[in-house]
Structures are given as C-alpha cells and as structure tokens.
Design a protein around this motif. Structure first.
Motif, short mmCIF file in Angstrom:
data_model
loop_
_atom_site.label_atom_id
_atom_site.label_comp_id
_atom_site.label_asym_id
_atom_site.label_seq_id
_atom_site.Cartn_x
_atom_site.Cartn_y
_atom_site.Cartn_z
N UNK A 60 7.63 38.87 75.54
CA UNK A 60 7.95 38.10 74.33
C UNK A 60 7.97 39.04 73.12
N UNK A 61 6.92 39.89 73.06
CA UNK A 61 6.80 40.83 71.94
C UNK A 61 8.03 41.72 71.84
N UNK A 63 11.12 41.35 73.00
CA UNK A 63 12.36 40.69 72.58
C UNK A 63 12.32 40.37 71.08
N UNK A 64 11.14 39.97 70.60
CA UNK A 64 11.00 39.67 69.16
C UNK A 64 11.12 40.95 68.34
N UNK A 65 10.58 42.04 68.86
CA UNK A 65 10.69 43.33 68.15
C UNK A 65 12.14 43.76 68.04
N UNK A 67 14.75 41.83 67.88
CA UNK A 67 15.38 41.02 66.82
C UNK A 67 15.01 41.58 65.44
N UNK A 68 13.75 41.99 65.31
CA UNK A 68 13.28 42.55 64.03
C UNK A 68 14.04 43.83 63.70
N UNK A 97 3.10 49.25 69.52
CA UNK A 97 2.31 48.03 69.66
C UNK A 97 2.62 47.03 68.55
N UNK A 98 2.82 47.56 67.34
CA UNK A 98 3.08 46.70 66.18
C UNK A 98 4.30 47.20 65.43
N UNK A 99 5.12 46.28 65.00
CA UNK A 99 6.31 46.62 64.22
C UNK A 99 6.28 45.77 62.96
N UNK A 100 6.58 46.38 61.82
CA UNK A 100 6.54 45.64 60.56
C UNK A 100 7.81 45.91 59.78
N UNK B 25 7.45 41.21 57.46
CA UNK B 25 7.18 40.50 58.71
C UNK B 25 6.54 41.48 59.67
N UNK B 27 4.79 42.11 63.51
CA UNK B 27 4.82 41.57 64.87
C UNK B 27 3.87 42.35 65.75
N UNK B 60 9.55 30.65 68.53
CA UNK B 60 10.53 31.72 68.69
C UNK B 60 11.82 31.36 67.95
#
Lengths: 247, 100
Positions: A60-61, A63-65, A67-68, A97-100, B25, B27, B60
């Motif tokens: 999940x992480x 795929x969301x990353x 998109x970011x 691990x983290x994307x901002x 944002x 994540x 999501x």
C-alpha cells in the motif's frame, strides 16, 4: 530502547528537500533520485546506485508513494526522503521508509505561469526572469526580486577555461592552479572553483585562455606566483548554474 | 429543543467542514499525514494534522483527491471522522472536496 532510537534519529543525516530528477519503474520497484539526495552510506548499496532510492509497488505504502512522486513531478515540487536503512526492495539500492511532498503554498491555482530564475536546486527562487546570455567566456542571468532597486539584479558566471590555467608540473601536468581568487565554473570539474589565496605556489607550466594545448611547457624561470585550485559553491547559484523555469 | 441542541452539537463538532491549503503530505507506514497551512484547535487527537489510513479503500480514494488538489494548487474542504489513527495522533479524514 526508545530513547536510543530517538537519539539515532536525531543524529542521522539532515533531510533536505529536492526536486525529482530521475524516476524509473523496474520489476515492480520504483527507483528515483532528487537534486538533494546525498550518497547512500549503507553497506548494501552498490557504487552506481549511491544516489538512487527505491520502494516496492507491492505494498500500500509503495503504491501511495508512487502517486506522491508523480504529483511532485507534475508540479516540480520538492520531496524529502527518510531511509529505511536497508536495501530490502531492490538489490543494491537504499529503501525509502518515508516520503514527504513539500507543496509550494505560494502558488495560486490560476497563476499565469511566470518565469523565475532559481538556484541550481531548482527550488529556491531568486526572482522573476528578465533575460539571460551565454558566450564562450561565461553565462549571465538578469532578474527582479522583491527588493527595490534602480536596476535589474544580475548573476555572472565566468568559465574556468576563459582564464590562463597554471600547473604544478611541466608540460601542463599535475594539479591545476589559478592566478586569482575569483570564482569560475569549471566544466572539467563540473563545479565552481577558485584560487586559494591563503597558499601561494609557483607555476611550472601554463596554457592560456580557451587554448587546447600547453602554451608554456616550462615556465619555472618566470617564477609566476599562483594559487592552488579549490572547489567551492557559487554564492548565488549554489552547486551549479542558475536555472530558469516556469513558476 | 432537541433539534436545537442537535444543530448546536453539529455546529461545534470537530467534523464540521473546513477549508485548508495543503502545505505538505507525508507518507510512512501506511499512514498519510496531511499538513495544512493554517492549523486548527478542534482536533480530537494529539496532533492538529489530518490522517488517512491507506490500507482502507475509501482513504486511498481520498488520498487521490488530496493529491489532485495539490497538483491543481487548489485548497480542499476536509471533514473529519472524529476518529484518531496512528497512535491517536491524527484525526482520520472522512470527506474531501476540491474547492474552486
């Protein structure tokens, strides 16, 4: 244990926001890089992948990353990364691990698309573009910023090749030396250089401006006093040329 | 009287719609943290930021809408659920709409 982890977090390398300059999708893994990513110091990282970061699209992480990252690319927004301290997703590439995403809140939805002059990071805006110029001697950018002035602001960069380059060895060999302490851009070194005026040395040979061959193979008799060359950042543009882009 | 009290409670509840400009944002570990330019003092959680649990399909989808707002440089209206996620830190977003 928690205190130790907190301490480790506090002493880890500082995080800098940078614009994405490379994205690649390979075997369900996203590989990317930004203008501010430092070389990875993990033992699992391969030499060629030091500037790359990776995450898997199987979570999940991940795929969301992705998109970011695509959103950040579409607006040229900066992103910050925090390492997972391993290469678990792709062999030889540090995992994220983290994307901002750092949104530029000063941008308006209906902005007319002005053109700005930016530092080499492509993020820090110097002012509104007026004009630029380029020749075999250097580059120039003119811009307007918020401070009132009777003329445009101007950044000038001269090329190292437009100056006489001295050498420590005969026949233009050894270390390069400069006759002055001004800042120049060196295409050979891919960065800005200047003469370190705190150290004076004698040149053994030299080649003149824009020359492809050694003009004086043995200049020791002339006892020319010059400075060792050191790599520096440009006080306005930073690590490379200033950039022009749509705001 | 009952209707009046209900209307008042809805008016002052934390999940009333509010408009925000997204500042950044973040994540990490299946949680999206939305940091807005203006902060709020009506969060039921320990942080004033909003959160999305991206393992949930609706969250999501809301995340996609938030990213679209960022790409369009437009503010968003957020309605909270009143529930806290990520160790009670962030109020989970219940509804998002991109504002013109």
């Amino acid at each position: 244990m928690r205190k130790l982890m907190l301490l480790a977090g506090m002493v880890s390398a500082p995080i800098h926001a940078g614009v994405i300059n490379q994205v690649e999708v390979r075997n369900n893994t996203v590989l990317f890089s930004t203008t501010s990513i430092a070389d990875s110091n993990l033992p699992c990282t391969l030499v060629d992948n030091k500037k790359l970061r990776a995450f898997s699209l199987n979570t999940h992480d991940g795929r969301a990353m992705y998109s970011l990252i695509v959103t950040a690319l579409s607006k040229n927004y900066a992103i910050e990364t925090v390492s997972a301290q391993d290469c678990a997703d792709t062999l030889g590439v540090e995992r994220v691990q983290t994307l901002r995403l750092v949104a530029d809140v000063s941008k308006k939805a209906d902005a007319s698309g002005g053109i700005g002059v930016y530092k080499n990071d492509g993020v820090t805006r110097l002012g509104t573009y007026v004009k630029h110029g380029s020749s075999s001697y250097g580059k120039m950018w003119e811009y307007i910023d918020k401070s009132a002035s009777d003329d445009f602001k101007q950044v000038n960069i001269s090329f190292h090749g437009s100056k006489t380059i001295y050498f420590t060895g005969l026949g233009c060999t050894g270390e390069e030396l400069l006759g002055e302490s001004n800042i120049y851009y060196s295409y050979n070194h891919r960065t800005f250089v200047k003469g370190d005026s705190s150290v004076i040395v004698e040149a053994a040979s030299y080649k003149t401006a824009n020359s492809n061959s050694c003009d004086k193979h043995d200049a020791r008799a002339s006892k020319i006093k010059v400075y060792p060359l050191i790599k520096v950042e440009h006080p306005v543009c930073g690590a490379g040329f200033c950039k022009i882009r749509e705001d | 009287m009952y209707r009046y009290l209900l209307a008042l409670s809805l008016l002052f509840s934390s999940n009333a719609l509010a408009t925000f400009t997204i500042k950044d944002i973040e994540l990490t570990q299946n949680v999206v943290v939305i940091v807005t330019q203006s902060s709020r003092d009506n969060s039921p959680c320990t942080s004033s930021h909003w959160g999305l649990d991206i393992t949930q399909e609706q969250d999501y989808a809301l995340y996609g809408l938030v990213l679209t707002a960022v790409a369009m440089s437009k503010p968003i209206m957020i309605e909270g659920t009143g529930m806290c996620i990520s160790n009670d830190r962030y109020e989970r977003v219940g509804k998002v709409s991109v504002k013109d």
